[in-house]
Design an enzyme around this catalytic site. Structure first.
Site, PDB file in Angstrom:
ATOM      1  N   GLY A  13       0.828  -1.213   0.000  1.00 14.33           N
ATOM      2  CA  GLY A  13       0.000   0.000   0.000  1.00 14.33           C
ATOM      3  C   GLY A  13       0.860   1.261   0.000  1.00 14.33           C
ATOM      4  O   GLY A  13       1.874   1.315   0.681  1.00 14.33           O
ATOM      5  N   GLY A 118       4.582  -7.115   5.145  1.00 18.26           N
ATOM      6  CA  GLY A 118       4.208  -8.129   4.155  1.00 18.26           C
ATOM      7  C   GLY A 118       5.170  -8.130   2.978  1.00 18.26           C
ATOM      8  O   GLY A 118       5.683  -9.180   2.562  1.00 18.26           O
ATOM      9  N   ASP A 142       0.200   2.236   9.023  1.00 20.95           N
ATOM     10  CA  ASP A 142      -0.206   1.548  10.257  1.00 20.95           C
ATOM     11  C   ASP A 142       0.868   1.610  11.355  1.00 20.95           C
ATOM     12  O   ASP A 142       0.579   1.381  12.521  1.00 20.95           O
ATOM     13  CB  ASP A 142      -0.520   0.072   9.971  1.00 20.95           C
ATOM     14  CG  ASP A 142      -1.690  -0.101   9.012  1.00 20.95           C
ATOM     15  OD1 ASP A 142      -2.348   0.899   8.690  1.00 20.95           O
ATOM     16  OD2 ASP A 142      -1.935  -1.248   8.584  1.00 20.95           O
ATOM     17  N   GLY A 185      -5.786   1.078   9.788  1.00 25.57           N
ATOM     18  CA  GLY A 185      -4.963   0.352  10.759  1.00 25.57           C
ATOM     19  C   GLY A 185      -5.443  -1.078  10.750  1.00 25.57           C
ATOM     20  O   GLY A 185      -6.396  -1.418  11.435  1.00 25.57           O
ATOM     21  N   GLU A 237     -10.192   0.711  12.093  1.00 20.33           N
ATOM     22  CA  GLU A 237     -10.989  -0.219  11.268  1.00 20.33           C
ATOM     23  C   GLU A 237     -10.912  -1.673  11.746  1.00 20.33           C
ATOM     24  O   GLU A 237     -11.816  -2.461  11.483  1.00 20.33           O
ATOM     25  CB  GLU A 237     -10.528  -0.142   9.802  1.00 20.33           C
ATOM     26  CG  GLU A 237      -9.070  -0.572   9.612  1.00 20.33           C
ATOM     27  CD  GLU A 237      -8.577  -0.516   8.180  1.00 20.33           C
ATOM     28  OE1 GLU A 237      -9.354  -0.187   7.271  1.00 20.33           O
ATOM     29  OE2 GLU A 237      -7.384  -0.816   7.974  1.00 20.33           O
ATOM     30  N   HIS A 284      -8.752   5.972   2.167  1.00 20.49           N
ATOM     31  CA  HIS A 284      -7.460   6.165   1.512  1.00 20.49           C
ATOM     32  C   HIS A 284      -6.983   7.608   1.480  1.00 20.49           C
ATOM     33  O   HIS A 284      -5.859   7.872   1.040  1.00 20.49           O
ATOM     34  CB  HIS A 284      -7.517   5.562   0.105  1.00 20.49           C
ATOM     35  CG  HIS A 284      -7.663   4.070   0.149  1.00 20.49           C
ATOM     36  ND1 HIS A 284      -8.868   3.470   0.416  1.00 20.49           N
ATOM     37  CD2 HIS A 284      -6.759   3.084   0.007  1.00 20.49           C
ATOM     38  CE1 HIS A 284      -8.703   2.157   0.431  1.00 20.49           C
ATOM     39  NE2 HIS A 284      -7.443   1.899   0.185  1.00 20.49           N
ATOM     40  N   GLN A 286      -6.028   8.977   3.922  1.00 24.41           N
ATOM     41  CA  GLN A 286      -4.871   8.903   4.829  1.00 24.41           C
ATOM     42  C   GLN A 286      -3.605   8.467   4.102  1.00 24.41           C
ATOM     43  O   GLN A 286      -2.500   8.682   4.565  1.00 24.41           O
ATOM     44  CB  GLN A 286      -5.160   7.892   5.955  1.00 24.41           C
ATOM     45  CG  GLN A 286      -6.299   8.304   6.845  1.00 24.41           C
ATOM     46  CD  GLN A 286      -6.947   7.122   7.549  1.00 24.41           C
ATOM     47  OE1 GLN A 286      -6.628   6.821   8.684  1.00 24.41           O
ATOM     48  NE2 GLN A 286      -7.848   6.439   6.873  1.00 24.41           N
TER      49      GLN A 286
END
Ligand code: F6P
Length: 362
Positions: A13, A118, A142, A185, A237, A284, A286
């Site tokens: 991301g 990841g 995050d 998050g 979230e 998004h 953020q």
């Protein structure tokens, strides 16, 4: 004069500060070591293409606005794992060999990967299987990568969420409402906790601390006693319903993604009290916002250090921010020491001392 050639890719991301990191890598590599720098497009996807999808970076690339812009101009991918790419018919294909061959075809002396836990896990395995020489820079809104106090993008996300609370405060007061702000998050509550403190939330809900609807109602009642009829609630979230289930949206592509816990809290409060709630889900915004000064600074410092690591042939390392300086640690340390909000986090104590509701047994 060096004839070294290095690559950069952004993976997973996006977030604010990625362009600042790429810029810093280029300047250090060019100005200090006279290296050739190649930007690989769309993360590992660029290494699968033939010819490899990469561009040589030059001073003109960074002449304009990139430092200030969110996202990544190289593109990124978070479409799963290259060892198991879905083919659309329910089957999967392993593209790891193509990535490794693509890397070697570029004859790079090293590759800087900018990614979250990841991506680092995937790139680390590719590097091991295919003898790729990598250095990692942690990024994620995050802020859950271990071994570093901050990852690129976190401060920007916190800033966006704080501004949202600032904007919600006035309308909450005008209408005497409870405004619920849902923030990102995936597993960790750092954004909600930090923005909640900065933005004057009355209630902060994070996945690491158990809450109850009753506890929230008690807090709202307490505020009412002090003649405060409006409130700000920020919820990550990844917070679950009271029964422990996750709240997800099912998308057209069949994937389930987190989202909707704000609506759940609103519905429960409106069902059980006369409080009027409204929900804002930031999503998004953020990720795409222009990076804050602190993210630009962090990204710049990380970029310089990562190039120095490559130049010294110190591979399989991740740059990290500790005690106001950049250090380096094994990539594994960043992956394996996943960083949640801990009870002993001083910001938890800060929130409690400010009278913010975080949960019942705390
Ligand atoms: O991990 C970063 C993150 O922004 C999470 O906070 C969020 O759940 C997820 O990525 C969203 O990812 P996507 O880009 O697939 O919507």
């Amino acid at each position: 004069m060096s004839n070294k050639k290095i690559g950069i890719l952004t993976s997973g991301g996006d977030c604010g500060g990625l362009n600042a990191a790429i810029r810093s890598i280029f300047y250090r590599a060019k100005n200090k070591y006279d290296m050739q720098v190649f930007g690989i497009r769309d993360g590992t996807a660029g290494l699968i293409k033939r010819p490899v999808d990469a561009i040589q970076l030059n001073h003109k690339t960074f002449g304009g606005y990139l430092l200030r812009q969110g996202g990544t101009f190289l593109g990124s991918t978070n479409k799963g794992n290259p060892f198991k790419i879905p083919t659309g018919d329910g089957k999967h294909v392993d593209k790891s060999k193509e990535i490794i061959e693509g890397y070697h075809s570029m004859k790079l002396d090293g590759l800087i990967i900018i990614g979250g836990d990841g991506s680092m896990q995937i790139l680390k395995k590719l590097a091991k299987d295919g003898n790729m020489k990598i250095v990692a820079i942690p990024k994620t809104i995050d802020n859950d990568v271990g071994a570093t106090e901050s990852s690129i993008g976190f401060h920007t996300a916190v800033d966006v969420a704080t501004q949202a609370l600032d904007n919600l405060q006035s309308t909450a007061a005008s209408h005497r409402r409870s405004m619920i702000l849902e923030v990102m998050g995936r597993d960790a509550g750092h954004i909600a906790l930090n923005a909640g403190i900065a933005g004057g939330a009355d209630i902060i809900l994070i996945p690491e601390i158990k809450y109850s609807i009753r506890g929230i109602i008690n807090k709202l009642n307490l505020m009412k006693k002090n003649d405060i009829q409006h409130s700000l609630i920020i919820v990550a979230e990844a917070v679950k319903k009271e029964d422990g289930s996750r709240v997800v949206h099912k998308y057209m592509d069949g994937e389930q993604r987190l989202g909707g816990i704000g609506d759940y809290i609103a519905q429960e409060l409106m069902r059980q009290t006369d409080v009027e709630c409204r929900v804002t889900s930031l999503g998004h915004v953020q990720r795409g916002a222009p990076p804050t000064a602190s993210d630009r600074i962090l990204a710049s410092a990380f970029g310089v250090y990562a190039v120095d690591l490559l130049n010294q042939k110190k591979f399989d390392r991740m740059v990290a921010w500790r005690d106001r300086r950049v250090v380096d640690v094994p990539i594994d340390e960043g992956i394996k020491t996943y960083k949640n909000v801990e009870r002993k986090d001083s910001l938890v104590e800060t929130a409690l001392s400010l009278g913010i509701y975080l949960g019942d047994d705390i």
